[in-house]
Write an enzyme that holds these catalytic residues in place. Structure first.
Site: not given
Ligand code: PLP
Length: 399
Positions: A61, A181, A184, A213, A234
């Protein structure tokens, strides 16, 4: 924990398809992959589910935010307005592309206050990131209207409210781009992973090129012969993530139905507590119901209730105290401690010096100080619900 609670034979089957081919790359290996294109299929189904034209899978995310901001041509000299209540990744992504995040207040939705946007605009403002925190949407129609008036883009960070909607339209499709995102902890999970959606062909292509890229993915013969017009990096999603995402996406409606039911049950317990009110949700029918937010009349009462609940074995979060989701608590951010010794991009002469004062966000200081959040799970059997009910009943006697 939503989708992570439901990992089962469907995920195993999808992942085994990939392991059976040994092809983990999303591009190429047309003969070896036995017809499996997991990332591509996940993107297509995700786009369809969202009602968006294009979807692009990425590694996380956070990566989705960086790639989207890059596609939107955000860079040094630009400012992006972000709510004070969000995960640190939103601000990190703006810094990662060399721009400066500007902190704005929240409203009773606990998301970005549309009326605070005009107050935070300068000649450098390029756009707004609307974050749909803790499962529920911002006043996204109004945010888009105000942004349009000021010629700003809207990027929706929907990492926490996948499946949520406003008046029948999915959250993530109101702005020019939306990001998600699959780490987990999120509504559905691929271990790690992210998605970007847009209806804008040009933005989609810029994101697609940048995330791999610069490859334009147009060669029919070989990836090595792809054309390119820009440099990239990437952020490619791999086939194992795509496989997990496919299985989890099929369970998304089930996740939300269970969470909505469980949330209603717990709200029923809380309604009996004097002085309790609930977080405003612009369209309750579109709540992803991943969290339950409720507030007390004062911070003192909220803290007392939180302590009493904790003594009864029920933990809640008061986000004013949280170290990762509330800007005034980010001492490393406030000290401009980026990972490089030159403090880029804060030190870039093209960027203005921006202050992050608690005084600039009075509603966040008030609301996040007296709102408590509970995580709503998919699996909350009667025994769990009974414990929660008793904890709430006993704690209510102490406030
Ligand atoms: C979890 C989250 C992200 C980032 O996601 P990841 O996949 O963990 O890098 C970005 N913004 C918000 C509001 C989130 O809760």
């Amino acid at each position: 924990m939503a989708g992570a609670e439901l990992i089962g034979k469907e995920e195993v089957k999808e992942v085994m398809d990939v392991l059976g081919t040994g092809v983990f790359a999303r591009y190429g290996f047309d003969n070896e992959r036995k017809g499996f294109w997991k990332v591509r299929d996940f993107e297509r189904r995700f786009a369809k589910y969202m009602g968006a034209k294009y979807a692009l899978g990425v590694t996380s995310g956070s990566a989705a935010l960086v790639v989207a901001l890059t596609a939107l041509d955000v860079g040094p000299g630009d400012e992006v307005i972000c709510p004070a209540f969000t995960f640190v990744a939103t601000y990190e992504a703006v810094l990662e592309v060399g721009a400066i995040p500007v902190m704005a207040d929240i409203d009773d939705t606990l998301n970005l206050d549309p009326d605070d946007i005009p107050r935070k605009i300068t000649s450098k403002t390029k756009g707004v990131i609307a974050v749909h925190m803790c499962g529920s949407g911002a006043r996204i129609d109004k945010i888009v209207r105000i942004a349009k008036k000021h010629r700003l883009f809207v990027l929706e960070d929907n990492a926490q409210a996948l499946g949520g909607s406003f008046k029948g339209k999915m959250l993530g499709t109101f702005g020019s781009m939306g990001t998600f995102s699959f780490d987990h902890y999120k509504v559905i999970t691929a271990g790690e992973g992210g998605m970007i959606i847009t209806n804008d062909e040009k933005l989609y292509h810029r994101a697609e090129w940048y995330h791999d890229h610069g490859h334009d993915h147009l060669s029919k013969i070989s990836r090595a012969l792809d054309g390119r017009t820009i440099l990239g990096f990437n952020y490619r999603m791999n086939e194992l993530q795509g496989a997990l995402g496919l299985a989890q996406l099929r369970k998304l409606n089930r996740v939300m139905a269970a969470q909505r039911k469980n949330k209603e049950t717990i709200k029923g317990f809380l309604r009996k507590v004097p002085g309790i009110g609930f977080r405003t949700i612009p369209d309750p029918a579109g709540d992803s119901a991943t969290f339950l937010g409720f507030h007390l009349p004062t911070e003192e009462k909220a803290r007392r209730f939180q302590k009493a609940l904790q003594q009864e074995g029920l933990s809640t979060t008061l986000y004013k105290d949280n170290l990762w989701h509330y800007v005034p608590n980010w001492e490393h951010f406030l000290a401009q401690s980026t990972a490089n010794s030159k403090k880029h991009p804060f030190s870039d002469p093209r960027n203005s010096k921006v202050k992050y004062s608690r005084k600039a966000i009075p509603r966040a200081e008030d609301l996040l100080g007296r709102t408590l959040f509970m995580l709503v799970n998919v699996k909350m059997p009667p025994a769990t619900m009974k414990k929660i009910r008793l904890a709430i009943e006993n704690a209510a006697k102490k406030i």
